[in-house]
Design an enzyme around this catalytic site. Structure first.
Site: not given
Ligand code: RI2
Length: 305
Positions: A17-18, A59, A125, A194, A204
């Site tokens: 999550g970003a 990442r 997601c 992201d 995203n």
């Molecule tokens: P929040 C995640 O990436 C998803 O793409 C999600 O939409 C985005 O981060 C933003 O997440 P991954 O780490 O910051 O699962 O809103 O690849 O939590």
């Protein structure tokens, strides 16, 4: 968690999550300077820069990570002694982590106002910012139905449905390929980000642009929920966003496909500004066209290297 542990956890998606990876990287730098001792600032500088590079490269797509690390190191170059430099990083990190948490809560309050009573929401997601809007609307007594995509290959949709179900929200899991056929039942799409580029495109989770296309076709508002530190100042100067490609084993098991078959596993995609109705930030709702202005306001004093 220390720097190496944090890097490993981010790479292996234990921390994902970003927003979460941004806070974890910032906290790891703070832990690093609190737990280690240096004889002089030059030695410290070398080690901290190494830690910074490791964290940033864990990442490649989410600019939240880079922006968090840069914020945490604000003023570090000008520090002249180890103690002051360490205190500065600790203070910056505490500031970043608390502002970042607060931003998600503010986004929840602002975004929840866009969700009407009895609305059907689609999300993709697992975005803490998008889910906070849904949860806040639910806490305010609105009756909401949510369709959440599975989000192959990592299936973060499973996290989403469990998270919403625990709050007592009516939630239905769908496979990614069901998005278009379900869209006609949907009143609003809420997704996270992201990275947001200077022209207002949103990077995203892979598949997000398909939700945007289907929403556009059905005249369903497509809303992105994002903290402003997910805006990438580098894109203003021509840098493009690197789309992370992950191991093919996330898609196929060993030996499952013929050895001549190529497998491509991009993790994110880009949704152009024309498909985005609004971006909910902690500063308020903005249009993709005002990203440049917000970027200047938030990052005006950042020097790019
Ligand atoms: P929040 C995640 O990436 C998803 O793409 C999600 O939409 C985005 O981060 C933003 O997440 P991954 O780490 O910051 O699962 O809103 O690849 O939590």
């Amino acid at each position: 968690m220390n720097v190496d542990g944090t890097v490993k956890a981010i790479k292996e998606m234990e921390i994902r999550g970003a927003g979460r990876i941004a806070r974890a990287a910032s906290a790891a730098l703070s832990e690093f300077v609190s737990s280690k001792e240096w004889k002089n600032i030059d030695e410290m500088r070398k080690d901290v820069l190494k830690a910074k590079d490791k964290l940033i490269s864990s990442r490649p797509t989410a600019v939240s990570l880079l922006n968090a690390v840069q914020y945490t190191m604000k003023g570090f170059d000008a520090s002249v002694n180890v103690k002051d430099a360490a205190n500065l990083i600790i203070k910056n990190s505490a500031e970043f982590v608390s502002a970042s948490d607060e931003a998600v809560s503010k986004i929840g309050v602002i975004g929840s106002r866009r969700i009407k009573d009895n609305a059907t929401v689609m999300t993709h997601c697992n975005s803490s910012a998008a889910l906070e809007c849904i949860k806040e609307a639910h806490r305010n007594g609105k009756k909401i139905k949510v369709y959440a995509t599975e989000s192959r290959p990592w299936r973060q949709g499973i996290l989403t449905v469990n998270e919403l179900a625990k709050e007592g929200i009516d939630v239905t899991l769908i496979v990614d390929s069901a998005v278009r056929s379900v869209m006609r039942k949907v009143d609003i799409v809420l997704v996270g980000a992201d990275t947001i580029t200077s022209n207002g495109s949103v990077i995203n989770k892979i598949g997000t642009s398909q939700l945007a296309l289907a929403a556009n076709e059905s005249n369903v508002p497509f809303v992105v929920c994002s903290e402003t530190y997910k805006i990438s100042p580098q894109t203003l100067f021509g840098d493009t966003v690197t789309i992370e490609e992950r191991d093919i084993n996330e898609i196929v098991r060993k030996g499952e496909v013929h050895e001549s078959v190529k497998v491509f596993n991009p993790v994110f995609d880009s949704t152009p500004p024309g498909y985005i109705d609004a971006i909910v930030t902690e500063l308020g709702i903005i249009s993709p066209g005002s990203v440049y202005e917000i970027m200047m306001r938030q990052f005006g004093d950042v020097t790019f290297s």
